[in-house]
Scaffold this motif. Structure first.
Motif, short mmCIF file in Angstrom:
data_model
loop_
_atom_site.label_atom_id
_atom_site.label_comp_id
_atom_site.label_asym_id
_atom_site.label_seq_id
_atom_site.Cartn_x
_atom_site.Cartn_y
_atom_site.Cartn_z
N ILE B 93 -63.69 19.63 86.14
CA ILE B 93 -64.27 19.40 84.82
C ILE B 93 -65.06 18.10 84.92
O ILE B 93 -64.50 17.04 85.20
N TYR B 94 -66.36 18.23 84.73
CA TYR B 94 -67.21 17.04 84.84
C TYR B 94 -67.23 16.27 83.53
O TYR B 94 -67.30 16.87 82.44
N LEU B 95 -67.18 14.97 83.66
CA LEU B 95 -67.17 14.07 82.50
C LEU B 95 -68.31 13.07 82.62
O LEU B 95 -68.84 12.87 83.71
N LYS B 96 -68.62 12.45 81.50
CA LYS B 96 -69.54 11.31 81.58
C LYS B 96 -68.74 10.21 82.25
O LYS B 96 -67.73 9.76 81.72
N GLY B 97 -69.14 9.82 83.46
CA GLY B 97 -68.42 8.75 84.18
C GLY B 97 -67.22 9.24 84.95
O GLY B 97 -66.26 8.49 85.12
N GLY B 98 -67.25 10.45 85.45
CA GLY B 98 -66.15 10.92 86.31
C GLY B 98 -65.93 12.42 86.26
O GLY B 98 -66.81 13.17 85.83
N HIS B 99 -64.75 12.83 86.72
CA HIS B 99 -64.41 14.25 86.69
C HIS B 99 -62.89 14.42 86.77
O HIS B 99 -62.17 13.50 87.14
N ILE B 100 -62.44 15.63 86.40
CA ILE B 100 -61.02 15.97 86.52
C ILE B 100 -60.93 17.14 87.48
O ILE B 100 -61.62 18.15 87.28
N THR B 101 -60.11 17.02 88.51
CA THR B 101 -59.89 18.15 89.41
C THR B 101 -58.51 18.71 89.10
O THR B 101 -57.51 17.97 89.14
N VAL B 102 -58.46 19.98 88.76
CA VAL B 102 -57.19 20.61 88.40
C VAL B 102 -56.79 21.61 89.48
O VAL B 102 -57.59 22.49 89.83
N ASN B 103 -55.58 21.44 90.00
CA ASN B 103 -55.04 22.43 90.91
C ASN B 103 -54.32 23.45 90.03
O ASN B 103 -53.29 23.16 89.43
N MET B 104 -54.91 24.62 89.91
CA MET B 104 -54.40 25.61 88.95
C MET B 104 -53.02 26.15 89.36
O MET B 104 -52.24 26.55 88.51
N GLN B 105 -52.75 26.15 90.65
CA GLN B 105 -51.47 26.68 91.13
C GLN B 105 -50.30 25.76 90.78
O GLN B 105 -49.20 26.22 90.49
N THR B 106 -50.55 24.44 90.83
CA THR B 106 -49.46 23.49 90.59
C THR B 106 -49.56 22.81 89.22
O THR B 106 -48.61 22.21 88.74
N GLY B 107 -50.72 22.85 88.61
CA GLY B 107 -50.95 22.17 87.34
C GLY B 107 -51.24 20.69 87.51
O GLY B 107 -51.39 19.95 86.54
N SER B 108 -51.34 20.25 88.76
CA SER B 108 -51.61 18.84 89.01
C SER B 108 -53.09 18.52 88.70
O SER B 108 -53.99 19.25 89.11
N MET B 109 -53.28 17.43 87.96
CA MET B 109 -54.65 17.08 87.58
C MET B 109 -54.98 15.67 88.08
O MET B 109 -54.18 14.76 87.89
N GLN B 110 -56.13 15.55 88.71
CA GLN B 110 -56.54 14.23 89.17
C GLN B 110 -57.77 13.80 88.36
O GLN B 110 -58.84 14.42 88.45
N LEU B 111 -57.57 12.74 87.58
CA LEU B 111 -58.68 12.19 86.79
C LEU B 111 -59.35 11.09 87.60
O LEU B 111 -58.71 10.11 87.98
N THR B 112 -60.62 11.29 87.90
CA THR B 112 -61.36 10.29 88.69
C THR B 112 -62.45 9.68 87.81
O THR B 112 -63.30 10.40 87.30
N LYS B 113 -62.37 8.39 87.63
CA LYS B 113 -63.38 7.70 86.83
C LYS B 113 -64.27 6.89 87.78
O LYS B 113 -63.78 6.21 88.68
N VAL B 114 -65.56 6.99 87.57
CA VAL B 114 -66.52 6.31 88.43
C VAL B 114 -67.42 5.42 87.57
O VAL B 114 -67.90 5.87 86.54
N ARG B 115 -67.58 4.18 87.98
CA ARG B 115 -68.53 3.32 87.26
C ARG B 115 -69.22 2.38 88.24
O ARG B 115 -68.73 2.18 89.37
N ASN B 116 -70.35 1.85 87.82
CA ASN B 116 -71.09 0.94 88.69
C ASN B 116 -70.30 -0.34 88.92
O ASN B 116 -69.68 -0.86 87.99
N ARG B 117 -70.31 -0.83 90.15
CA ARG B 117 -69.62 -2.08 90.46
C ARG B 117 -70.51 -3.25 90.02
O ARG B 117 -71.64 -3.38 90.51
N PRO B 118 -70.03 -4.07 89.08
CA PRO B 118 -70.88 -5.17 88.62
C PRO B 118 -71.25 -6.11 89.76
O PRO B 118 -70.52 -6.22 90.74
N VAL B 119 -72.31 -6.79 89.64
CA VAL B 119 -72.89 -7.75 90.60
C VAL B 119 -73.39 -7.04 91.86
O VAL B 119 -74.59 -7.08 92.16
N PHE B 120 -72.51 -6.34 92.58
CA PHE B 120 -72.92 -5.67 93.83
C PHE B 120 -73.99 -4.61 93.54
O PHE B 120 -74.91 -4.43 94.33
#
Lengths: 157, 188
Positions: B93-120
């Protein structure tokens, strides 16, 4: 001394402005002469020879943007499975990670690598150990076909 | 003007003028080195959280309400973009600023948030010459200035510590190190 520095900056500014004007002129000229073939991703992949080196317009959802400099992204076809690799070309420097999950319309040149180039491309890809596990875009990542994007637009509904 | 005096003047004035640029290129250079070696991403900060969906899912179960439920659990309702099935067992599931990966067999969900690294993010923008135009000229000017700073630096001190003594040995060592790497990794 101060005067010299001022003149250097004025000269640099003038060169920069001139370049912008030239670039705009070229874009307008190119827009007038181009012929674009609108196709679906599956149509391109079904008969690549028909589209090879032609300017094509395709659209789809971006499933992944390469984290290493945004030098490629992957577009999901209408069937929800097939993917195609898109690389930046023309004035595009990179693809932003924010494009993931957005529906993007691309205009670009459809390229097909020959056997030798494909082998080189796969070797180069594998040597970089890009992903630890197989990804849904792995086939498209190693494929001989790709689109060199010239322009793109977010058309997410 | 005495040539040594002129040399010192060049070294000092360019050193002051390009102090900021040297810091920009130095810091982003370290970041890009490690990016190239794939240790970390200097441009992005990625944070992952594991959550659990109550139960399991199959491809045919996935609809608006199951997606809304996932978004509710992860607190990402406002950021929803689109979803798709990268494999038979997973949804992304794509989000503004990341995504959620769902393993449908186990119900495990990984929420990944991505943002720009300040300064670098900003430093890399300049190092990669993304602004182009006038920045190309200014960074070229800096590169030329850096060469002048290096050359003038060789002749700052006279005597035993200068280019004719210890300074010369250090200069040779500094040239030999990259040469050794080229010989080992590129030419052999």
């Amino acid at each position: 001394m101060q005067k010299s520095i001022l003149w250097v900056f004025i000269a640099l500014l003038a060169v920069s402005c001139n370049q912008t004007t030239k670039k705009e002129g070229l874009t307008t000229e190119a827009d007038k002469t181009e012929k674009i073939v609108t196709a679906t991703i599956n149509e391109l992949l079904a008969s690549p020879a028909d589209y090879q080196d032609k300017e094509v317009a395709i659209s789809g959802m971006v499933s992944h943007v390469c984290r290493h400099g945004g030098q490629k992204c992957f577009l999901v076809a209408e069937d929800g499975e097939t993917q195609i690799r898109i690389v930046p070309g023309g004035e595009i420097d990179e693809f932003k990670v924010e494009m993931e999950g957005s529906t993007i319309a691309f205009k670009g040149i459809f390229r097909v690598l020959n056997a030798e180039q494909t082998e080189e491309h796969v070797e180069d890809h594998e040597s970089k150990e890009h992903h630890d596990v197989e990804q849904s875009h792995s086939t498209a990542e190693k494929a001989e076909y790709f689109v060199e994007a010239i322009e793109f637009k977010d058309i997410t509904p | 003007m005495n040539w040594r005096k002129l040399n010192r003047w060049i070294h000092r004035e360019l050193g002051f003028l390009f102090f900021g640029m040297t810091i920009i290129y130095g810091i982003s250079g370290i970041a890009l080195n490690h990016h190239a070696a794939r240790h970390w991403d200097p441009g992005l900060i990625t944070r992952s959280t594991t959550l659990q969906y109550p139960g399991t899912l199959s491809k045919s179960d996935v609809n608006r309400s199951s997606i809304e439920k996932i978004l509710e659990i992860t607190g990402e309702k406002e950021n929803y973009k689109q979803y798709y099935f990268p494999s038979q067992d997973h949804i992304i599931i794509y989000l503004k600023g990341g995504h959620i990966t769902v393993n449908m067999q186990t119900g495990s969900m990984q929420l990944t948030k991505v943002r720009n690294r300040p300064v670098f993010n900003e430093l890399n923008y300049l190092h990669y010459n993304k602004p182009k135009k006038l920045w190309t000229w200014f960074s070229d000017l800096y590169a030329f200035g850096l060469i002048l700073i290096a050359i003038s630096g060789l002749f700052l001190i006279k005597g035993k510590k200068g280019i004719g003594g210890r300074g010369g040995i250090l200069t040779i060592v500094g040239i030999l190190i990259p040469l050794v790497f080229l010989i080992i990794y590129l030419w052999l």
